[in-house]
Motif scaffolding. Structure first.
Motif, short mmCIF file in Angstrom:
data_model
loop_
_atom_site.label_atom_id
_atom_site.label_comp_id
_atom_site.label_asym_id
_atom_site.label_seq_id
_atom_site.Cartn_x
_atom_site.Cartn_y
_atom_site.Cartn_z
N GLU A 129 0.82 -1.22 0.00
CA GLU A 129 0.00 0.00 0.00
C GLU A 129 0.85 1.26 0.00
N LYS A 130 2.04 1.18 0.56
CA LYS A 130 2.90 2.35 0.65
C LYS A 130 3.56 2.69 -0.70
N HIS A 131 3.91 1.65 -1.46
CA HIS A 131 4.58 1.82 -2.75
C HIS A 131 3.93 0.91 -3.80
N PRO A 132 2.66 1.14 -4.13
CA PRO A 132 1.96 0.21 -5.03
C PRO A 132 2.58 0.11 -6.43
N ALA A 133 3.08 1.21 -6.97
CA ALA A 133 3.66 1.16 -8.32
C ALA A 133 4.92 0.30 -8.33
N ALA A 134 5.78 0.47 -7.31
CA ALA A 134 6.98 -0.35 -7.21
C ALA A 134 6.61 -1.81 -6.95
N ALA A 135 5.59 -2.02 -6.12
CA ALA A 135 5.15 -3.40 -5.82
C ALA A 135 4.66 -4.07 -7.09
#
Length: 186
Positions: A129-135
Motif C-alpha cells: 500500500e505504501k509503494h503500489p507502483a513499485a510493488a
C-alpha cells in the motif's frame, strides 16, 4: 564455494566502511566463479536484512547502491541471472529502500524466481500500500521471470489489491494479461 562467498560478503559488509571506494571488489570479483558470486550476493542480502532501517539506508547511500549500479554496467563483472535472482530476495526486506531496489532490479537479468513466495511476502508487507507502483513492477518482473507459471489464490488476491490502488494503469493491464495466460477467468 558457498563458504567463500559468505566470507567475502562478511568482509565487504563489516571490514570496510566503503568496499567500493576502497577497491575491495575491483580485483577479485572478475576471478570468482558464478557460484561464489551468487553465494556472496545472498550473504550480502542477509547482512542487510539484519540491520536496522537506519543502518540499511546508511550503507545503501554510502556504497551498496553504487555497487549495484556498477555491477549492472558490468563493472567489474556483469550480474548473472543467478545473482539477479538473489538480488530479487533483497527487495521486500529492504523496506523503505524497496522502490530504489526494484528500479535497479528491473535492469538485471532476472530469470528463474519463485513468484509464489514473492507474492506471499508482498501480501504480508505494508510496502504494497505504501509503494503500489513499485510493488506492481516487482510482481510483474517476478511473473515474467517465473520458470513454471501458476495461477493461485494469493496471486489473484494481490491483483485485486493492486487493481484498487492502480486502477486502469498499464501495469495493472499487464498484470491482468499475465493472469489470463495462467488460466484466470477461463
Amino acid at each position: 564455494q558457498q563458504a567463500l562467498g559468505w566470507h567475502l560478503a562478511s568482509l565487504a559488509m563489516t571490514a570496510f566502511e566503503n568496499p567500493v571506494a576502497s577497491g575491495f571488489f575491483q580485483d577479485f570479483l572478475p576471478l570468482l566463479p558464478p557460484a561464489v558470486l551468487t553465494a556472496m550476493t545472498g550473504a550480502m542480502g542477509e547482512h542487510l536484512v539484519h540491520r536496522s532501517p537506519g543502518e540499511q539506508r546508511k550503507v545503501w547511500v554510502l556504497w551498496v547502491k553504487e555497487y549495484l549500479e556498477k555491477r549492472i554496467l558490468g563493472i567489474p563483472v556483469s550480474i548473472s541471472s543467478d545473482e539477479a535472482d538473489e538480488f530479487a530476495n533483497w527487495c521486500i526486506p529492504l523496506g523503505e529502500l524497496f522502490p530504489e531496489m526494484v528500479q535497479l532490479l528491473l535492469k538485471m537479468p532476472v530469470q528463474n524466481v519463485w513468484a509464489h513466495k514473492i507474492v506471499e511476502d508482498m501480501l504480508g508487507s505494508p510496502l504494497l500500500e505504501k509503494h503500489p507502483a513499485a510493488a506492481c513492477a516487482f510482481i510483474l518482473l517476478a511473473l515474467r521471470a517465473e520458470k513454471y507459471p501458476l495461477l493461485h489464490d494469493e496471486l489473484v488476491t494481490l491483483f485485486n489489491k493492486l487493481e484498487q490502488l492502480l486502477t486502469g494503469s498499464p501495469a495493472i493491464k499487464e498484470f491482468e494479461q499475465l493472469l489470463y495466460l495462467r488460466g484466470w477467468k477461463t
